[in-house]
Design a protein around this motif. Sequence first.
Motif, PDB file in Angstrom:
ATOM      1  N   LYS A  32     -52.768-104.441 -90.086  1.00 48.35           N
ATOM      2  CA  LYS A  32     -53.438-103.207 -89.675  1.00 48.35           C
ATOM      3  C   LYS A  32     -53.098-102.064 -90.625  1.00 48.35           C
ATOM      4  O   LYS A  32     -53.987-101.320 -91.086  1.00 48.35           O
ATOM      5  N   VAL A  33     -51.823-101.887 -90.963  1.00 52.10           N
ATOM      6  CA  VAL A  33     -51.426-100.816 -91.881  1.00 52.10           C
ATOM      7  C   VAL A  33     -52.011-101.070 -93.262  1.00 52.10           C
ATOM      8  O   VAL A  33     -52.522-100.152 -93.915  1.00 52.10           O
ATOM      9  N   LEU A  34     -51.951-102.317 -93.732  1.00 52.94           N
ATOM     10  CA  LEU A  34     -52.524-102.651 -95.032  1.00 52.94           C
ATOM     11  C   LEU A  34     -54.024-102.372 -95.060  1.00 52.94           C
ATOM     12  O   LEU A  34     -54.568-101.867 -96.048  1.00 52.94           O
ATOM     13  N   ALA A  35     -54.709-102.700 -93.958  1.00 51.42           N
ATOM     14  CA  ALA A  35     -56.157-102.488 -93.879  1.00 51.42           C
ATOM     15  C   ALA A  35     -56.498-101.008 -93.909  1.00 51.42           C
ATOM     16  O   ALA A  35     -57.486-100.596 -94.541  1.00 51.42           O
ATOM     17  N   THR A  36     -55.690-100.183 -93.243  1.00 51.41           N
ATOM     18  CA  THR A  36     -55.958 -98.750 -93.261  1.00 51.41           C
ATOM     19  C   THR A  36     -55.738 -98.165 -94.647  1.00 51.41           C
ATOM     20  O   THR A  36     -56.452 -97.240 -95.059  1.00 51.41           O
ATOM     21  N   THR A  37     -54.756 -98.701 -95.364  1.00 57.60           N
ATOM     22  CA  THR A  37     -54.526 -98.256 -96.740  1.00 57.60           C
ATOM     23  C   THR A  37     -55.726 -98.595 -97.610  1.00 57.60           C
ATOM     24  O   THR A  37     -56.197 -97.762 -98.404  1.00 57.60           O
ATOM     25  N   VAL A  38     -56.249 -99.809 -97.470  1.00 60.11           N
ATOM     26  CA  VAL A  38     -57.434-100.221 -98.217  1.00 60.11           C
ATOM     27  C   VAL A  38     -58.624 -99.344 -97.837  1.00 60.11           C
ATOM     28  O   VAL A  38     -59.448 -98.979 -98.692  1.00 60.11           O
ATOM     29  N   GLY A  39     -58.721 -98.982 -96.553  1.00 58.03           N
ATOM     30  CA  GLY A  39     -59.813 -98.116 -96.120  1.00 58.03           C
ATOM     31  C   GLY A  39     -59.837 -96.806 -96.878  1.00 58.03           C
ATOM     32  O   GLY A  39     -60.898 -96.298 -97.242  1.00 58.03           O
TER      33      GLY A  39
END
Length: 265
Positions: A32-39
């Motif tokens: 989830k944190v990695l995905a938000t960073t990519v976002g």
Amino acid sequence: MTTNTQRGQATAIGSRLINKVPEVTVYFWIIKVLATTVGETAADFLNTGLHLGLGGTSAAMGVLLAVVLVVQVRVRRYVPALYWAAVVVISVVGTLVTDNLTDSLGVPLEVSSVVFAVALAATFGAWYFSERTLSIRAVYRGRREAFYWLAVLFTFALGTAAGDLVAEGLNLGYWKSALGFGVAIGLVVAARYAVKLNIIVAFWIAYVLTRPLGASLGDYLSQDRDEGGLQLGTVTTSILFLVTILGVVIYLTVTGKDARTGRST
């Protein structure tokens, strides 16, 4: 008369229907944190790096999100690669929604934060009124899944607006902002165990807070040094995090460690 076989078949069908959202483990929060960073970094790259602009980027990602969600809602069970692809794309779209309001329409971050908070609360209200539960362990196909993904979209948009508001209003810089949101998440965890904060409330608060945490982390890694970053660039940062997400998703697909166990929350 209902036979044991019929009851067993009904149980099996119910089990398959509920497996649309993964078990909330440490792997869930890592991705989830990695995905938000990519976002954050992917939206910046598409907007400025490829010169698509906010309009072009929003249109392209909106179409991609529609395709991914159509496939996601059609499957009958939780599929790690598909589920997390939807989260990554919706992360980018949530960022773009806020960016469009702020940069294109001039809506103040205070206003967009309130609007998205109200929209999220309304989604939760409609979800509970319709289904009598907000549990993420009970996300079946149909209305519940629709409510779930709408709530996820609003959490990303709200997290983006509130995160930008805090960072700009307090002028903390990227790493201090990330630290601050990390502490806030830690307080939510502490409240969950110390004062028995409702697990569903704790989950969604943490879910919102991971958005600005990941965004601050992405900005810290990607932005220029004179802006307080490490100057890795949006491309390198996005690739680094996407590869990490892919590795964790492959691991979960093989091991099934985030598959539903049947416990209720």
